[in-house]
Design a protein around this motif. Structure first.
Motif, PDB file in Angstrom:
ATOM      1  N   TYR A   1       0.919  -1.093   0.038  1.00  0.00           N
ATOM      2  CA  TYR A   1      -0.072  -0.062  -0.033  1.00  0.00           C
ATOM      3  C   TYR A   1       0.921   1.064   0.012  1.00  0.00           C
ATOM      4  N   GLN A   2       0.172   2.364  -0.595  1.00  0.00           N
ATOM      5  CA  GLN A   2       0.762   3.556  -0.548  1.00  0.00           C
ATOM      6  C   GLN A   2      -0.285   4.558  -0.465  1.00  0.00           C
ATOM      7  N   PHE A   3      -0.062   6.070   0.044  1.00  0.00           N
ATOM      8  CA  PHE A   3      -0.960   6.601  -0.274  1.00  0.00           C
ATOM      9  C   PHE A   3      -1.351   7.276  -1.541  1.00  0.00           C
ATOM     10  N   THR A   4      -2.571   7.455  -1.516  1.00  0.00           N
ATOM     11  CA  THR A   4      -3.349   7.793  -2.950  1.00  0.00           C
ATOM     12  C   THR A   4      -2.594   9.162  -3.563  1.00  0.00           C
ATOM     13  N   HIS A   5      -2.979   9.396  -4.829  1.00  0.00           N
ATOM     14  CA  HIS A   5      -2.511  10.547  -5.170  1.00  0.00           C
ATOM     15  C   HIS A   5      -2.961  11.843  -4.295  1.00  0.00           C
ATOM     16  N   ARG A   6      -4.088  11.672  -4.312  1.00  0.00           N
ATOM     17  CA  ARG A   6      -4.589  13.281  -3.445  1.00  0.00           C
ATOM     18  C   ARG A   6      -4.033  13.374  -2.089  1.00  0.00           C
ATOM     19  N   SER A   7      -3.876  12.070  -1.453  1.00  0.00           N
ATOM     20  CA  SER A   7      -3.391  11.960   0.089  1.00  0.00           C
ATOM     21  C   SER A   7      -1.914  12.407   0.094  1.00  0.00           C
ATOM     22  N   HIS A   8      -1.094  12.362  -0.877  1.00  0.00           N
ATOM     23  CA  HIS A   8       0.283  12.637  -1.021  1.00  0.00           C
ATOM     24  C   HIS A   8       0.485  14.052  -0.633  1.00  0.00           C
ATOM     25  N   GLU A   9      -0.435  14.952  -1.294  1.00  0.00           N
ATOM     26  CA  GLU A   9      -0.218  16.483  -0.818  1.00  0.00           C
ATOM     27  C   GLU A   9      -0.270  16.708   0.708  1.00  0.00           C
ATOM     28  N   TRP A  10      -1.323  16.145   1.180  1.00  0.00           N
ATOM     29  CA  TRP A  10      -1.257  16.390   2.515  1.00  0.00           C
ATOM     30  C   TRP A  10      -0.209  15.703   3.526  1.00  0.00           C
ATOM     31  N   ALA A  11       0.138  14.651   3.145  1.00  0.00           N
ATOM     32  CA  ALA A  11       1.159  13.863   3.873  1.00  0.00           C
ATOM     33  C   ALA A  11       2.534  14.703   3.802  1.00  0.00           C
ATOM     34  N   ASP A  12       2.690  15.410   2.430  1.00  0.00           N
ATOM     35  CA  ASP A  12       3.896  16.191   2.433  1.00  0.00           C
ATOM     36  C   ASP A  12       3.791  17.395   3.269  1.00  0.00           C
ATOM     37  N   VAL A  13       2.473  17.914   3.649  1.00  0.00           N
ATOM     38  CA  VAL A  13       2.374  19.080   4.381  1.00  0.00           C
ATOM     39  C   VAL A  13       2.625  18.677   5.786  1.00  0.00           C
ATOM     40  N   MET A  14       2.214  17.223   6.252  1.00  0.00           N
ATOM     41  CA  MET A  14       2.500  16.960   7.573  1.00  0.00           C
ATOM     42  C   MET A  14       4.039  16.659   7.817  1.00  0.00           C
ATOM     43  N   LEU A  15       4.866  16.152   6.539  1.00  0.00           N
ATOM     44  CA  LEU A  15       6.193  15.738   6.959  1.00  0.00           C
ATOM     45  C   LEU A  15       6.831  17.138   6.817  1.00  0.00           C
ATOM     46  N   ASN A  16       6.575  18.011   6.150  1.00  0.00           N
ATOM     47  CA  ASN A  16       7.251  19.040   6.041  1.00  0.00           C
ATOM     48  C   ASN A  16       7.030  20.069   7.375  1.00  0.00           C
ATOM     49  N   ARG A  17       5.896  20.103   7.891  1.00  0.00           N
ATOM     50  CA  ARG A  17       5.710  20.818   9.092  1.00  0.00           C
ATOM     51  C   ARG A  17       6.697  20.101  10.325  1.00  0.00           C
ATOM     52  N   LYS A  18       6.863  18.698  10.090  1.00  0.00           N
ATOM     53  CA  LYS A  18       7.430  18.085  11.335  1.00  0.00           C
ATOM     54  C   LYS A  18       9.131  18.322  11.004  1.00  0.00           C
ATOM     55  N   ARG A  19       9.445  18.649   9.654  1.00  0.00           N
ATOM     56  CA  ARG A  19      10.932  18.811   9.579  1.00  0.00           C
ATOM     57  C   ARG A  19      11.094  20.263   9.450  1.00  0.00           C
ATOM     58  N   GLY A  20      10.229  21.227   9.702  1.00  0.00           N
ATOM     59  CA  GLY A  20      10.527  22.562   9.950  1.00  0.00           C
ATOM     60  C   GLY A  20      10.620  23.334   8.658  1.00  0.00           C
ATOM     61  N   ILE A  21      10.407  22.518   7.542  1.00  0.00           N
ATOM     62  CA  ILE A  21      10.520  23.377   6.112  1.00  0.00           C
ATOM     63  C   ILE A  21       9.429  24.207   5.695  1.00  0.00           C
ATOM     64  N   LYS A  22       8.114  23.806   6.459  1.00  0.00           N
ATOM     65  CA  LYS A  22       6.998  24.686   6.206  1.00  0.00           C
ATOM     66  C   LYS A  22       6.801  25.767   7.295  1.00  0.00           C
ATOM     67  N   HIS A  23       7.844  26.352   8.015  1.00  0.00           N
ATOM     68  CA  HIS A  23       7.620  27.278   8.899  1.00  0.00           C
ATOM     69  C   HIS A  23       7.744  28.499   7.983  1.00  0.00           C
ATOM     70  N   THR A  24       6.855  29.448   8.090  1.00  0.00           N
ATOM     71  CA  THR A  24       6.814  30.427   7.176  1.00  0.00           C
ATOM     72  C   THR A  24       7.211  31.716   7.719  1.00  0.00           C
ATOM     73  N   LYS A  25       7.309  32.850   6.463  1.00  0.00           N
ATOM     74  CA  LYS A  25       7.626  34.028   6.858  1.00  0.00           C
ATOM     75  C   LYS A  25       6.264  35.045   6.269  1.00  0.00           C
ATOM     76  N   VAL A  26       6.154  36.377   6.492  1.00  0.00           N
ATOM     77  CA  VAL A  26       5.382  37.063   5.933  1.00  0.00           C
ATOM     78  C   VAL A  26       5.666  37.078   4.496  1.00  0.00           C
ATOM     79  N   TRP A  27       4.549  36.645   3.539  1.00  0.00           N
ATOM     80  CA  TRP A  27       4.727  36.341   2.130  1.00  0.00           C
ATOM     81  C   TRP A  27       4.682  37.837   1.331  1.00  0.00           C
ATOM     82  N   ASN A  28       5.823  38.347   0.573  1.00  0.00           N
ATOM     83  CA  ASN A  28       6.051  39.349  -0.151  1.00  0.00           C
ATOM     84  C   ASN A  28       5.629  39.257  -1.545  1.00  0.00           C
TER      85      ASN A  28
END
Length: 198
Positions: A67-94
């Motif tokens: 089994y693997q995540f479906t195509h649509r689930s991959h996107e939110w899985a990436d959100v979860m992974l990136n939040r854990k790794r700190g990649i998605k810590h954001t700044k004010v968007w310019n």
């Protein structure tokens, strides 16, 4: 004296966590069952959870018992992974964008193409048109550090990375549709709900 609270892992959470930990790779039912024994989760509970996750479109079988995540689930899985790794810590968007140009890398090597697109998706880039991937430049990580992260994750050295200040009006109007934010937020909330203590 502080009271220690133990949260019992359930079958659904275990399966999702194992797939998140695999970072997009598939995992076999045999591997899931072995892990389940560590948490005293029965094989039957795992099989029921797999069936339910499949019917909900969260996971899919790519071959018998794998089994693997479906195509649509991959996107939110990436959100979860990136939040854990700190990649998605954001700044004010310019209102600038980060862009990766891959047009000169070729598309004949399907393995390399898949790896490249997977890396870019993992970092939140969307394909504006063939060979041009963009994302809002709102990451707290420094530009040079992001390039290092992309390279370390498998993006080819010859990929061109830059910042974009302006798009023409026609292009700019099409960009918001690249990110289905409402769907991503719904899936993220849905995932969090499975982790609440009942």
């Amino acid at each position: 004296m502080e009271k220690m609270i133990l949260i019992k892992m359930n079958a659904r959470d275990l399966i999702v966590d194992l797939l998140l930990g695999s970072q997009g790779r598939a995992i076999s039912i045999k591997q899931i069952i072995i892990a389940a024994k560590l948490f005293e989760i029965s094989e039957n509970s795992i099989r029921v959870a797999v069936t339910r996750l499949s019917s909900e479109g969260v996971i899919e079988a790519i071959e018998r018992g794998v089994y693997q995540f479906t195509h649509r689930s991959h996107e939110w899985a990436d959100v979860m992974l990136n939040r854990k790794r700190g990649i998605k810590h954001t700044k004010v968007w310019n209102h600038q964008y980060l862009a990766v140009f891959t047009g000169g890398l070729g598309r004949v090597d399907r393995t390399a193409l898949h790896r490249r697109e997977r890396v870019l998706k993992h970092f939140g880039f969307k394909e504006l048109e063939q060979g041009i991937f963009i994302r809002p430049d709102n990451l707290a990580i420094e530009f040079d550090d992001l390039i290092i992260e992309l390279r370390n994750s498998g993006l080819e050295e010859n990929a061109r990375v830059c910042q974009i200040n302006h798009f023409d009006a026609h292009t700019a109007s099409s960009i918001p549709s690249l990110w289905p934010t409402e769907i991503l937020n719904q899936n993220y909330k849905k995932y969090l709900c499975t982790r609440q203590i009942s």
